[in-house]
Motif scaffolding. Sequence first.
Motif, mmCIF file in Angstrom:
data_model
loop_
_atom_site.group_PDB
_atom_site.id
_atom_site.type_symbol
_atom_site.label_atom_id
_atom_site.label_comp_id
_atom_site.label_asym_id
_atom_site.label_seq_id
_atom_site.Cartn_x
_atom_site.Cartn_y
_atom_site.Cartn_z
ATOM 1 N N MET A 1 0.801 -1.215 0.000
ATOM 2 C CA MET A 1 0.000 0.000 0.000
ATOM 3 C C MET A 1 0.837 1.270 0.000
ATOM 4 O O MET A 1 0.442 2.282 -0.561
ATOM 5 C CB MET A 1 -0.882 0.029 1.264
ATOM 6 N N GLY A 2 1.981 1.196 0.648
ATOM 7 C CA GLY A 2 2.793 2.383 0.810
ATOM 8 C C GLY A 2 3.191 3.047 -0.500
ATOM 9 O O GLY A 2 3.428 4.244 -0.542
ATOM 10 N N GLN A 77 -9.006 0.467 -4.905
ATOM 11 C CA GLN A 77 -10.065 0.464 -3.911
ATOM 12 C C GLN A 77 -11.434 0.602 -4.542
ATOM 13 O O GLN A 77 -11.577 1.105 -5.656
ATOM 14 C CB GLN A 77 -9.863 1.624 -2.927
ATOM 15 N N ALA A 216 13.498 -3.480 11.157
ATOM 16 C CA ALA A 216 12.105 -3.629 10.711
ATOM 17 C C ALA A 216 11.180 -3.021 11.743
ATOM 18 O O ALA A 216 11.444 -3.077 12.933
ATOM 19 C CB ALA A 216 11.786 -5.106 10.549
ATOM 20 N N ARG A 217 10.129 -2.403 11.267
ATOM 21 C CA ARG A 217 9.084 -1.980 12.193
ATOM 22 C C ARG A 217 7.743 -2.192 11.499
ATOM 23 O O ARG A 217 7.700 -2.347 10.285
ATOM 24 C CB ARG A 217 9.287 -0.533 12.629
ATOM 25 N N PRO A 218 6.664 -2.237 12.268
ATOM 26 C CA PRO A 218 5.386 -2.441 11.595
ATOM 27 C C PRO A 218 5.213 -1.344 10.544
ATOM 28 O O PRO A 218 5.525 -0.191 10.804
ATOM 29 C CB PRO A 218 4.348 -2.327 12.715
ATOM 30 N N ALA A 219 4.759 -1.706 9.389
ATOM 31 C CA ALA A 219 4.575 -0.825 8.229
ATOM 32 C C ALA A 219 5.876 -0.559 7.478
ATOM 33 O O ALA A 219 5.859 0.055 6.422
ATOM 34 C CB ALA A 219 3.928 0.500 8.595
ATOM 35 N N GLU A 285 2.478 -4.909 7.272
ATOM 36 C CA GLU A 285 1.820 -3.650 7.646
ATOM 37 C C GLU A 285 1.591 -3.572 9.150
ATOM 38 O O GLU A 285 1.526 -2.496 9.721
ATOM 39 C CB GLU A 285 0.464 -3.531 6.943
ATOM 40 N N THR A 286 1.411 -4.732 9.772
ATOM 41 C CA THR A 286 1.073 -4.711 11.194
ATOM 42 C C THR A 286 2.152 -5.334 12.083
ATOM 43 O O THR A 286 2.027 -5.317 13.290
ATOM 44 C CB THR A 286 -0.246 -5.477 11.452
ATOM 45 N N GLU A 287 3.198 -5.901 11.471
ATOM 46 C CA GLU A 287 4.245 -6.514 12.288
ATOM 47 C C GLU A 287 5.615 -6.149 11.748
ATOM 48 O O GLU A 287 5.757 -5.891 10.562
ATOM 49 C CB GLU A 287 4.129 -8.044 12.227
ATOM 50 N N PRO A 288 6.636 -6.164 12.583
ATOM 51 C CA PRO A 288 7.983 -5.860 12.094
ATOM 52 C C PRO A 288 8.560 -7.077 11.373
ATOM 53 O O PRO A 288 9.250 -7.895 11.978
ATOM 54 C CB PRO A 288 8.759 -5.545 13.372
ATOM 55 N N ARG A 304 12.183 0.320 2.610
ATOM 56 C CA ARG A 304 13.132 1.225 3.245
ATOM 57 C C ARG A 304 14.474 0.546 3.532
ATOM 58 O O ARG A 304 15.527 1.123 3.346
ATOM 59 C CB ARG A 304 12.553 1.777 4.556
ATOM 60 N N ARG B 528 5.877 3.736 17.707
ATOM 61 C CA ARG B 528 5.981 2.964 16.463
ATOM 62 C C ARG B 528 4.676 2.261 16.147
ATOM 63 O O ARG B 528 4.231 2.214 14.989
ATOM 64 C CB ARG B 528 7.123 1.949 16.573
ATOM 65 N N ALA B 532 2.350 2.990 12.815
ATOM 66 C CA ALA B 532 1.931 1.927 11.889
ATOM 67 C C ALA B 532 0.408 1.889 11.800
ATOM 68 O O ALA B 532 -0.167 1.789 10.709
ATOM 69 C CB ALA B 532 2.482 0.585 12.352
ATOM 70 N N PHE B 556 -1.611 -4.651 15.883
ATOM 71 C CA PHE B 556 -0.259 -4.333 15.438
ATOM 72 C C PHE B 556 0.744 -4.831 16.476
ATOM 73 O O PHE B 556 0.476 -4.768 17.670
ATOM 74 C CB PHE B 556 -0.122 -2.818 15.227
ATOM 75 N N HIS B 557 1.870 -5.311 15.980
ATOM 76 C CA HIS B 557 2.893 -5.832 16.900
ATOM 77 C C HIS B 557 4.223 -5.152 16.642
ATOM 78 O O HIS B 557 4.488 -4.696 15.542
ATOM 79 C CB HIS B 557 3.073 -7.336 16.689
ATOM 80 N N ASP B 558 5.045 -5.143 17.667
ATOM 81 C CA ASP B 558 6.404 -4.635 17.471
ATOM 82 C C ASP B 558 7.382 -5.574 18.159
ATOM 83 O O ASP B 558 6.988 -6.529 18.835
ATOM 84 C CB ASP B 558 6.520 -3.200 18.006
ATOM 85 N N HIS B 559 8.666 -5.273 17.978
ATOM 86 C CA HIS B 559 9.697 -6.088 18.612
ATOM 87 C C HIS B 559 9.491 -6.125 20.113
ATOM 88 O O HIS B 559 9.021 -5.159 20.706
ATOM 89 C CB HIS B 559 11.074 -5.471 18.371
#
Lengths: 384, 1010
Positions: A1-2, A77, A216-219, A285-288, A304, B528, B532, B556-559
């Motif tokens: 999506m980004g 969409q 890595a980060r979500p999104a 999108e929701t997890e790293p 990125r 973060r 997101a 949503f999850h993170d480290h």
Amino acid sequence: MGWYVPFDKLGQKQLEVLNGITGQLDRPHWVQGFAGTGKTLVVTHLMERVAKLKPNSSICFVTFTHALKDLVSGGLQGAVARRVEIKTHTQYLGERQTYDYVFLDEVQDISPSDLVKIKGLAGNLYVAGDGDQRIYDKGASEQEITAAISPRTWKLLEIFRLTKLLQQVAQAILPRTKLIEGLHSSKDAEVTIRLMQHADSSSEAQWVWKEAKRRARPADPSVILFPTHKSIAAFAGEIAESLGLDKPPARGAKGDYGPFNEFWEEEGVSLMYFGNSHGELSKGETEPMVYLMTFHSSKGLDFRNVFIPGMQDGATIVNQMALEDDPELDRRLLFVAVTRSRENLFISYSGRKAHPLLKGLPSSVVANLAPVKAKRDDDEEEFF
Amino acid sequence: MKDWPTLQHLLAESLADFLGKSLPSVGGSDWWARYVLDCLTPAQARSAQGVAEGDLQAFDLAALLRIADRNWAEVALKLKLRRETRNLVFEMKDVRNRYAHASLRGVDLEDQLRDVDTAMRLMQSVGASSESIGQVKAIHRRLLLEVASGADGDTGESDVDTSTPGSSKQTGPSDVIDVEDPPKKPAETSTSGSATKKRGDSPDEVEVVHGEPTARTGGWMVNPSSPGRDVQEALGARTYVGIDFGTSTTVVSVVRLEDRDRLVSRTLPIRQPEELGGSIVHHLVNTVLAWQDDKLLFGRDAYRMRQELFEGRTVFSSFKMRLGVDVGPTYPETALPKGAHSVSIEDANDAAREFFKVLHAGIKDAVTREGLPADFRFAVSVPASFEANQRRDLLRNMKDAGLPADEICLIDEPNAAFLSFLHESAREHASQDLLLQLRGAGANILVYDFGAGTCDVSILDVKITERGISSRNRSISRFTALGGDDLDRAIAKHALLPVLLGSAPGFDPEQRDVEERLIPRLQPTAERLKLAAMEWLTDRGVNDLSGIRQHGTETFHDHGIPGFKIRGQSLSLPRPALSLAQLADALEPFVGRFDPDQNGLHVFAPVVNAMDKSGLTSDELEAVLFIGGSAASPIVRSAVMRHLPDEVQAIVPTDLRSHVSLGAALHCLGFHAFRMDLIRPITSEAIHVMTRGGHLETVIPAAAEVPTTKPFTTRLRIDRAGQSAVELPICVGTESKLLGLLRIQAPNARGFSVDEEVKIEATINHDKLLEIKASVAGTVVRTGLMNPLANRELTPSETRMLEAKQKFNESLLTSRGKPSKDAVLTYARAALEAEAFDLAAEMFMATERIDPSENHATNICFCFSKSGRAERSTDWARKAYERKPDAVAAYNLSCSVKGSEREALLRDAVRLRPDFAYALLALGRMILDQDAAQGRKLVEKAVRFLEKDLRAHRIDRDHCRTLIDAAKEIDDEDLAGIAQARLDSMLDSSIYDEDNLAVPLVGQRQLGRS
């Protein structure tokens, strides 16, 4: 999506191309441009426009990889999403169904004969692609594309995604690349390209995994790119070992990565193979997430954080036979790989020398680094 | 003021109406005698003879204000009016006196404007009719137009020499700049002149008025395509740099010529160090420092590593918010104490200084790279509500970082944002409708700046006339310390903290652990996850809470957050998660339903505050200009716009984070090259000096134009013979927002004599720094800044607590983590006094840890009981009783037990101390059921002991509260009333000595310029 950019944020040149094609919908068009100029984006907007202008027509978006198919379907969409069929080119040719409007991305990887067939099934055909990014040996050359569909060509010159540094690296890898003289509009940070030397492949794999995971980060997932499936298997084996896990299942028949992905999911490790209809980008999108992909599957996508390990002297990027047929194929493949990065690019190798293709990298944009073990401040916090 | 008679009449009518309704309810049956007639001066009393009882409308404004003033405390208490309303009554008395005794020279326009504003606010707070308020608004608007058109008011100021003719510092009589042609390029546009009036029906067509663009009048601002030669020369010689020093992100811009000499403001990409040794070049520089491998990182990678390092030890962020708050070493746990490394960061000022050092180097590097002149001038933007102490700290830190002090000017962020908007609109031919409106009747534009640490709202009144652009700041919202960070903290608290604490069952952290250690540890992860989630929602076009809730299960999850220890407890959060339902809950107070009385956190609250101050209603607003990274969220913007009429336009710049810095660069060029202010700011709140009896004397009125051209003078006098010192507490807005204290010691033991004059001269310089000079009998003290304590409203006890915290932090730093017992104990007691019970309990326990021979069990028990931790309170009550079974310990323990054990303990307490009111009361109440007479007797006995303390002025707040309840139980309503009044008067005790205060000069108190 980004990747999707709404209409009101399109660049000047992108709008011109969009309007130019809309004015002459009854003839074939070819949108060309360097990596990061937004070819797919323009085609997607064109498709939205056609869907509105021609309410009763049938529309198909054809692309080369499953990955791109997912990407485009994620970007569309509402009503347009319901109107447009999205297929890989093999699906499209297999079904032999005709459509009023066909939009074909990554045209340079389609063979001339397939191209003629696709045209035959399309009322109107619009294509996008860049000869420098041709990574399949059967792909058509520029002349062949022109001969097959006689398109009007449009060149996108403004590079929105690649930073200047990444562009220079890409150019060093594929010196004869064209379409690069354009404007440069990336809003992302110019980050030194990191070329890392490691003692051996095991420590390299561990460093790459740790760093990819950390960034890595979500999104905003990290992506590790490999030239071959074999190198993916070797890398995954190293990671599993370092985490004290069993060996991950090998790629199954017909390139099945299902069991491989299930293995990591069950172990609670945010690692996934993505490509050839396996894995899903939406998870990132929701997890790293950390994705493992082949150079081939990464076409058309951008991230990125991109890691390209295993680039030592003697490493196989394409097999010898293919290289004999097309001596620049390895350059173009590596070119595609490095241009997947939007900001952070880590190229690494183990042993004494880097791959010869990396020799010409300009020293002003590349930092030759040895990994440092960062000291973490994790003392007990008690202070009185 | 020609409208004064009307204004006076309207105000008197409203006040009479208000007092007529409220006084009978507080004064009871003889309200007329006690609350009206007794308040009057002898002369007023004489005039009141013959006035029918209850006919307040018969009084004039002076008498009504006096009645209001005398009775305000009680009326305000009864009607729950805000404390500030009292200041309005004081101010209005001044206003009335000013016009009653106005000299032939009259009152200047700006003062008139302020006076009408005061009247309007007072009328609003007493619930005047909307019709009356409407009339006052009309007067206000008329005056505004006069001011905007550059009229001088009733008075001239020519007899005061404020500047040397021809001096470069001189500014024009008003902030008016000429409007020049729109860009002349399109062939179809007339080329004969300059834009101002709409012609024909097409909004794009503009009629042009002749006018030569000149640099000195700022024509380049609105005509960027053909800057004059002087602008070109200026830019050829120097680089004009704008810095937006944000809480989370700093952006640097420069003004330059591009594309055949078009004037543009552009962001400057800054080279920032990268963790592995490379570099990152980007125009967004995170305002963060990190210490890693003996290297100081700043900007992007420092920010990225925030999650892995420890805030206050190896990573330093949000330090801008702490400027001007002197709590001693802000970072007692720093890894960079003085002398240990080449860099030292012990407090927010150190962090700001080090940040400016590296930023300065980055600017030099970038300017060289871009081939711009190496001679710099700087303009730095600051929140409009930044007080003098914060501005002072900022400038000092920049100077310490090596930036040339003389070449830095400050500009308020909203003003910079507006400049940038105006310049961009002119350049891009955008927002034409609004520009046309500006050219017509003018427009009120609300600038909504939602950054990481602050939310500042200003209302600018802008008009483009044929003479030029006039712009003034109608109001500035309070410094609310509401920012994107608060959303992160809310997420950390609601979604992450419970799971983190779940990893250590039985661990019950102290409040300070939660606020200062656990939440900061979770905050980067919360941010973060928020980013997101927001991206996910934006992609799907969701921009309100109900939309978010529809996707409530999306998670949503993170480290994981690596395990760490606090007080011997291991905590970890292996898989931090945030569902959209949790996000909606955390966001609810900020963007949910807005209730003006309850909801200070709501993103719309600063708008209400700014509107109140400006006296505007929402239908008088034309547009909202959004800036600041946190306003990038459509959810935030829609939560603001939802409460405004549909006609109000939302302006969202292309890059919300760069907008202010672009404007600061434009200001830099105007100010440094041409000594011209494109926008003149005004002060946000009045500055007062506290005088005897709690009266505030205005030193600098609200909405004074900055810089002040000449000092404001206030005269007070000494009314006690032999007073050994004069103390002048200076505060902003209300008495609780203390800025500092000036103290003048008498030159000899005889002290000052009665009626000696205290003269206070106050100025605010261009950078909004407050300078105060005070003199008594030839002794002069002056200060560029006063002892800065805090930026938000504090009670004196909170102030004392901050002072104690300051000592505590110092002690913590000097002893490398082992503070002295005295420092901890002082902190504990100050916290107890300020009713920060959790903190106090923690500090008392720490005292016992440091010195096991200390016994504070009773205090700890009390604190836990007050903070609602029953179980811990009981533990400590038992501990206290076991250690020393005295009356208090027995009583405390009795609170936690029941039945016969309780009765035995209470009897023991009463035996040990027969006058122990609490024990008597508890015992009395306990046995009331079994033996009513005996029970009541005990309660009465307790009441009498407490009453004795009350009469002897040695009762504390808690006893006073107890007495109120107990007196009511035995039907002694009079006593309850007295106790209530005493309690009210005890709400604030002061950090200065009441005996050392001065008093106003009777009958000739002066407000205004000398």
